[in-house]
Design a protein around this motif. Sequence first.
Motif, PDB file in Angstrom:
ATOM      1  N   ARG A  26       0.834  -1.199   0.000  1.00 54.36           N
ATOM      2  CA  ARG A  26       0.000   0.000   0.000  1.00 54.36           C
ATOM      3  C   ARG A  26       0.873   1.255   0.000  1.00 54.36           C
ATOM      4  NH1 ARG A  26      -4.332   0.756   4.729  1.00 54.36           N
ATOM      5  NH2 ARG A  26      -2.446   0.404   5.965  1.00 54.36           N
ATOM      6  N   ASN A  51       3.081   2.157   7.430  1.00 56.51           N
ATOM      7  CA  ASN A  51       1.814   1.474   7.690  1.00 56.51           C
ATOM      8  C   ASN A  51       1.952  -0.040   7.707  1.00 56.51           C
ATOM      9  OD1 ASN A  51      -0.069   3.814   7.766  1.00 56.51           O
ATOM     10  ND2 ASN A  51       0.642   4.095   5.658  1.00 56.51           N
ATOM     11  N   LYS A 331      -2.588   4.274  -4.587  1.00 59.92           N
ATOM     12  CA  LYS A 331      -3.202   3.089  -3.997  1.00 59.92           C
ATOM     13  C   LYS A 331      -3.938   2.205  -4.998  1.00 59.92           C
ATOM     14  CE  LYS A 331      -3.734   5.392   0.479  1.00 59.92           C
ATOM     15  NZ  LYS A 331      -4.650   5.724   1.590  1.00 59.92           N
ATOM     16  N   ASP A 358      -7.522   0.619   0.332  1.00 59.65           N
ATOM     17  CA  ASP A 358      -8.401   1.605   0.990  1.00 59.65           C
ATOM     18  C   ASP A 358      -9.591   1.952   0.096  1.00 59.65           C
ATOM     19  OD1 ASP A 358      -6.641   1.596   3.103  1.00 59.65           O
ATOM     20  OD2 ASP A 358      -5.552   3.357   2.416  1.00 59.65           O
ATOM     21  N   ARG A 361     -13.293   2.910   2.225  1.00 58.72           N
ATOM     22  CA  ARG A 361     -12.785   3.356   3.515  1.00 58.72           C
ATOM     23  C   ARG A 361     -11.424   2.714   3.736  1.00 58.72           C
ATOM     24  NH1 ARG A 361     -13.027  -0.665   7.224  1.00 58.72           N
ATOM     25  NH2 ARG A 361     -12.626   0.789   8.926  1.00 58.72           N
ATOM     26  N   ARG A 362     -10.709   3.197   4.750  1.00 61.58           N
ATOM     27  CA  ARG A 362      -9.382   2.665   5.054  1.00 61.58           C
ATOM     28  C   ARG A 362      -9.468   1.195   5.454  1.00 61.58           C
ATOM     29  NH1 ARG A 362      -4.342   4.527   6.061  1.00 61.58           N
ATOM     30  NH2 ARG A 362      -3.063   3.401   7.580  1.00 61.58           N
ATOM     31  N   ASP A 363      -8.461   0.424   5.044  1.00 61.30           N
ATOM     32  CA  ASP A 363      -8.309  -0.988   5.392  1.00 61.30           C
ATOM     33  C   ASP A 363      -9.337  -1.890   4.714  1.00 61.30           C
ATOM     34  OD1 ASP A 363      -6.060  -0.517   6.947  1.00 61.30           O
ATOM     35  OD2 ASP A 363      -7.230  -0.198   8.764  1.00 61.30           O
ATOM     36  N   HIS A 365      -9.263  -3.724   1.111  1.00 59.35           N
ATOM     37  CA  HIS A 365      -8.354  -3.926  -0.020  1.00 59.35           C
ATOM     38  C   HIS A 365      -8.877  -5.053  -0.913  1.00 59.35           C
ATOM     39  CE1 HIS A 365      -5.922  -1.619   2.699  1.00 59.35           C
ATOM     40  NE2 HIS A 365      -5.695  -2.648   3.502  1.00 59.35           N
TER      41      HIS A 365
END
Length: 514
Positions: A26, A51, A331, A358, A361-363, A365
Motif C-alpha cells: 500500500r 503502515n 493506492k 483503501d 474506507r481505510r483498510d 483492499h
Amino acid sequence: MPLASPVQAQQNDVPLQRDILIGLERDASLIDARVFSGLKPLIEPRADLTNVMGYKVDSTKYYWTYTEKLYKESLFIVKEGDFRVAIDPLFNFEMGIDPGDATAYSDTNRFYMNTRGFRVKGDVGPKVSFQTMFHENQGVVPQHILRNARRLGVMSGQGRVKVRNVRNLDFGWSQANVSYSPTQWLNVQLGNGKHFVGHGYRSVLLSDNSISAPYLKFSALTPDRRLQYTTWNTRLMHGVTQSDRLPTGDASESLFRWMRARFNHLALRLGRVELGLFEATLFRNIDEDGVRPFDPLELNPVIGINSLVNGFDGDHKSLVGFDLRVKVVDKVFVYGQLATDRLEDPRFAWQAGFRLFDVVRRDIHLQVEYNVSDPSMYMHDPEFSAYLHAGLPLAHPRGTNFQELVAILDVGFNRVLFQGRVVHAQYNEDPSPEWNYGNDLLKPDVPTDGGDGPLLRRLTFLDISAGYLFNPVTNMRFMVGLMRRDLPGVDDGLQSSYIYIALRTSLFNRYYDI
C-alpha cells in the motif's frame, strides 16, 4: 516520501508474509513512492514501513507491562548500546472438523495442528542484523493436504514430513540469515530462506511455495532509487523422497540429489512503472557418472549471460522473464509477469492482475489476478533439472498446464480483520503414472503420444476467515474460518469443508489452496 526511521529499521528483512506485506505494498503504491517491491523479502531500510504491521507506531497506552507484551512488542527485548535482540515465541494451536468428510482415516474427521517455535531477531550496530526462526509441528490435516505431503515427502512451504500412524504428520523447519550493509547502496546476506518475485498473490517466476534453501545474496541500490540489482546463489534439491537419494556413499542415509542455482533480478523505476527483469539458471551438477566438475558460470552475476551461453535445451535449466507494476493513481496499480523456458517452439507462463487499497474506507483492499501456464512449462529433460526444489514448484504452486483466477478481499476494523479468498482453477492431470502429457514437473519433458489425453479438472477453493489481531510484531491472532475445496470427478477424500479455530503467529505464507 519518508522512509522508515533508523530506530525502526536496521538491516533485517521484512517478513515474507502477505498480511504484513499488505501495508508495504500500500505504501509503495503511492505515485511518489520510491520503493522497489517486486523482489521480496525487502530489507527494512529500503521499505516505507509507515503502515506496515509490526513496524508502524502504536501510540496506545497499555499501562501494564504484560499488556504491552501481549499487544505491542516482543516478549523479550535486550538493549545494550548498539546491540539489540528481540525474542518471541511462535505457535499455531489449531483445531478443526470436516463434517462431510468420507474419510480414509480409520477413526476421525477431526483435525489439529500443534506448532511450537521461536524467532530471534537482532541488530549489531547500524550495519549488521540477524534473525532466525524455527518451527516444530505435529498434526492431523485434511486429506488433500495429507495426500500431497505423503506423495512428495514435504509440507508445502515448510519442511520434510514424517507420517506416523497413517495420518499423523510430524515436521520441522527453520530459516535464518545474517544481513550486512557496508554502505547504503550495498547489502550482503548469507542465510537459509525463501524469495518471491512479483507483486501478486502467486508468481510465475519465483515464489515462496517451496521450502527454505541456503543462499548467498548481493543487492545494490542506486542513490536515486531508480535501479536495484540483486543476484544470489543457492543450492536446491530435486526431491526428498527415498527415490531422490543418491546411490553413492557409505552413510546410512545418502544425500538427496542436489543442484546449484543462480538467480538474477534487475529492477528499474521508470516514473509510475516498475519493471523487473529476471533470470534463473539451475545447473545440472550430478549425472550418471557422479558429481560434475564445477561450472564457473555458477559464479556469474551478470543477468542474461548464463541463458545466452547455456541456452534452453541443454542439461542446465534456464528460465527468463519480467515482472511489471504500473501505478494508475495513488493506492491503485496493475501488475503482470511473463516467463519462458524455451525459445524454439516457445512456451510461456503469464500473470495479470490489479490491486486496490483503501477502497471506500481505510483498510478495505481488493486483489484480483489471473495466472496461466502452457503445457510442459518448467519441465526439463532430464527431470532432475526441472524448475522445482524438494519436489515443490519454484514458481506457481500448481506446477504447470493450468489457468487460475484468484480474488481476495481484506477488510480491517482496527484489530478485527476479515478475509475472503476465492480460487478457481482449471488444470490437467495424467490419467496414470505411465502417461506424460506435460502436467507433472516430476516427469521428464518428453510428452507421450496417443491415448485419450489428460484428465481435465476444475477446482474451486473458498477461504473465509475472521480474526482478532493481538500482537502485530509476530502477527499473533485468534481466528475462525471455513475452507471449502470442491473438485468434481474425484473421490470424496479430495473434497473438503474444513471449519477451524486457531490461535497462531504467522510470519510466512501457507499455500493450501491448490
